[in-house]
Design an enzyme around this catalytic site. Structure first.
Site, PDB file in Angstrom:
ATOM      1  N   GLU A 202       0.842  -1.191   0.000  1.00 30.44           N
ATOM      2  CA  GLU A 202       0.000   0.000   0.000  1.00 30.44           C
ATOM      3  C   GLU A 202       0.880   1.244   0.000  1.00 30.44           C
ATOM      4  O   GLU A 202       1.806   1.355   0.809  1.00 30.44           O
ATOM      5  CB  GLU A 202      -0.911  -0.014   1.229  1.00 30.44           C
ATOM      6  CG  GLU A 202      -1.625   1.279   1.561  1.00 30.44           C
ATOM      7  CD  GLU A 202      -2.496   1.798   0.425  1.00 30.44           C
ATOM      8  OE1 GLU A 202      -2.427   3.013   0.141  1.00 30.44           O
ATOM      9  OE2 GLU A 202      -3.231   0.985  -0.190  1.00 30.44           O
ATOM     10  N   GLN A 203       0.581   2.191  -0.899  1.00 27.77           N
ATOM     11  CA  GLN A 203       1.438   3.371  -1.000  1.00 27.77           C
ATOM     12  C   GLN A 203       1.202   4.391   0.116  1.00 27.77           C
ATOM     13  O   GLN A 203       2.078   5.214   0.400  1.00 27.77           O
ATOM     14  CB  GLN A 203       1.262   4.031  -2.359  1.00 27.77           C
ATOM     15  CG  GLN A 203      -0.100   4.654  -2.617  1.00 27.77           C
ATOM     16  CD  GLN A 203      -0.144   5.343  -3.971  1.00 27.77           C
ATOM     17  OE1 GLN A 203       0.873   5.422  -4.681  1.00 27.77           O
ATOM     18  NE2 GLN A 203      -1.303   5.826  -4.349  1.00 27.77           N
TER      19      GLN A 203
ATOM     20  N   ARG B 147     -18.070   4.402   4.840  1.00 31.22           N
ATOM     21  CA  ARG B 147     -17.028   3.663   4.119  1.00 31.22           C
ATOM     22  C   ARG B 147     -15.855   3.330   5.032  1.00 31.22           C
ATOM     23  O   ARG B 147     -15.251   2.260   4.919  1.00 31.22           O
ATOM     24  CB  ARG B 147     -16.559   4.493   2.918  1.00 31.22           C
ATOM     25  CG  ARG B 147     -15.662   3.750   1.944  1.00 31.22           C
ATOM     26  CD  ARG B 147     -15.221   4.666   0.804  1.00 31.22           C
ATOM     27  NE  ARG B 147     -14.534   3.909  -0.229  1.00 31.22           N
ATOM     28  CZ  ARG B 147     -15.107   3.415  -1.309  1.00 31.22           C
ATOM     29  NH1 ARG B 147     -16.412   3.593  -1.499  1.00 31.22           N
ATOM     30  NH2 ARG B 147     -14.418   2.744  -2.207  1.00 31.22           N
TER      31      ARG B 147
ATOM     32  N   TYR C 147     -28.767   9.546   2.786  1.00 32.28           N
ATOM     33  CA  TYR C 147     -29.124   8.434   3.672  1.00 32.28           C
ATOM     34  C   TYR C 147     -28.273   8.442   4.948  1.00 32.28           C
ATOM     35  O   TYR C 147     -27.166   8.979   4.959  1.00 32.28           O
ATOM     36  CB  TYR C 147     -28.996   7.086   2.963  1.00 32.28           C
ATOM     37  CG  TYR C 147     -27.663   6.738   2.353  1.00 32.28           C
ATOM     38  CD1 TYR C 147     -26.611   6.218   3.111  1.00 32.28           C
ATOM     39  CD2 TYR C 147     -27.449   6.876   0.974  1.00 32.28           C
ATOM     40  CE1 TYR C 147     -25.410   5.855   2.534  1.00 32.28           C
ATOM     41  CE2 TYR C 147     -26.244   6.519   0.392  1.00 32.28           C
ATOM     42  CZ  TYR C 147     -25.231   6.010   1.168  1.00 32.28           C
ATOM     43  OH  TYR C 147     -24.026   5.651   0.594  1.00 32.28           O
TER      44      TYR C 147
ATOM     45  N   ASP D 117     -11.793  -1.351  -9.121  1.00 32.87           N
ATOM     46  CA  ASP D 117     -11.719  -0.140  -9.943  1.00 32.87           C
ATOM     47  C   ASP D 117     -10.545  -0.151 -10.908  1.00 32.87           C
ATOM     48  O   ASP D 117     -10.548   0.588 -11.896  1.00 32.87           O
ATOM     49  CB  ASP D 117     -11.597   1.097  -9.047  1.00 32.87           C
ATOM     50  CG  ASP D 117     -12.924   1.506  -8.435  1.00 32.87           C
ATOM     51  OD1 ASP D 117     -13.959   0.938  -8.821  1.00 32.87           O
ATOM     52  OD2 ASP D 117     -12.922   2.402  -7.561  1.00 32.87           O
TER      53      ASP D 117
END
Length: 383
Positions: free
Chosen positions: A34-35, A108, A213, A292
């Protein structure tokens, strides 16, 4: 290759963490590169449909979801000004019975934090920005910007919309700017004046919309995201600061409930929306893409993260037998199993009509990546 393949996952996002969680359970030697320096709780809401919850359940996270997420009865669609009812996508217990898993709305960051718990901390290497990949025999050497390197039997690019792995595999991408931008934020619901918001609603305007929401069981945090025309601003960044005065102006004339939500919001982020066509392939030998990195989606179906989770589950299942069939064959089976579905979701989301008139949703929410048949390698033309 060893009996248990060594897998390098590029990116500690939702898809990368889910994949590593599955692979570690299978006994694979997996490392996430992970960067970033550390995990940050990004202020955004996320919808986890039954198709996503099947995957999270398999990772042992369903109890966390029920503690931390909002359990909506429906996703309601209304007209922007009068509030007239257009359609409902019915969730709650009805969805659980129909599809075998619930629908959740959550922060998230809470989902990301839960996924971190499925992976041993020692398997995540931070501040590792991928610079290049070199083939070495049947495997791959990874080169990082800090001058270090690593070797693996397979490399999975779960490094997001600006994927370095995709660029190495398929060349630089030129996405099409839609001429639209999105604004989003999460803020404490106590800032609202009047009644709390206890629904998930999409307010449809002639050329723009807003989705609102709650993201916690007590509805004490509220999320909204917009889509509005703005052809002059094309910054594709989730962290760019927005201007609430601009958002309120863009939503002039929208229903009083929308105005109340916007009036209470202290800040927001802004990012440009780009379209990308489905890719013809995701794999090349021991290298593959996920989430993605290979099928970035507009947010209009709330399926981007869900499909990354589906990818992770299917890819882990394919890799479970890779010591017998070989890593490259396993990756091609993953591509064959997933490519058509993600292309359909990607192109459907682009239309921005999901839920407005109801319709069949079973092909999306009824999919179970844990049990769906794994396809054989597909025959593809040379590129």
């Amino acid at each position: 290759m060893s009996a248990q393949p060594k897998i390098a996952v590029i990116g500690a996002g939702i898809g990368g963490l889910a994949l590593a969680g599955f692979l570690e359970r299978q006994g694979a030697d997996v490392t996430i590169y992970e960067q970033a320096r550390a995990f940050l709780r990004v202020g955004a809401g996320i919808q986890m449909g039954p198709n996503a919850v099947h995957v999270l359940r398999a990772l042992g996270l369903e109890s966390m979801l029920r503690r931390r997420a909002f359990y909506p009865q429906a996703w309601t669609h209304r007209t922007w000004d009068t509030g007239g009812h257009l359609a409902d996508l019915v969730f709650g217990e009805t969805a659980e019975k129909q599809w075998g898993a619930p629908y959740f709305l959550m922060h998230r960051g809470d989902l990301h934090a839960g996924l971190f718990e499925t992976v041993s901390p020692s398997r995540i290497a931070y501040e590792k920005k991928l610079d290049g990949l070199d083939r070495i025999g049947d495997g791959v050497r990874l080169r990082f910007a800090d001058g270090t390197s690593a070797e693996a039997d397979a490399v999975i690019g779960a490094d997001g919309v600006h994927s370095r792995v995709r660029e190495i595999l398929l060349g630089a991408e030129k996405p099409k700017f839609t001429g639209r931008v999105a604004h989003r934020t999460v803020y404490p619901a106590r800032l609202l004046q009047g009644e709390p918001i206890l629904t998930c609603t999409k307010w449809w305007g002639p050329d723009r919309h807003i989705v609102i929401y709650p993201v916690t069981p007590k509805a004490d945090e509220l999320y909204f995201v917009t889509s509005v025309p703005d052809p002059s601003w094309n910054v594709e960044s989730w962290s760019a600061e927005g201007d609430m005065a601009e958002v309120r102006t863009a939503m002039t004339g929208f229903h009083d409930e929308v105005q109340r939500v916007l009036a209470a919001s202290p800040s927001c982020h802004k990012w440009a929306l780009f379209e990308r066509d489905p890719l013809p392939r995701w794999t090349d030998g021991p290298i593959a893409l996920l989430g993605d990195a290979c099928h970035p989606m507009t947010p209009y179906m709330a399926q981007g993260a869900a499909n990354a989770l589906e990818d992770a589950a299917v890819l882990a299942r394919c890799l479970a037998n890779s010591s017998q069939e070989g890593v490259a064959s396993a990756l091609q089976r993953y591509e064959a199993t997933r490519l058509d579905r993600t292309a359909r979701v990607q192109l459907t989301s682009r239309q921005n009509t999901w839920g407005k008139a109801g319709g069949d949703t079973s092909w999306v929410y009824g999919y179970n990546a844990i049990t769906t048949p794994l396809l054989a390698e597909r025959v593809r033309a040379a590129i």
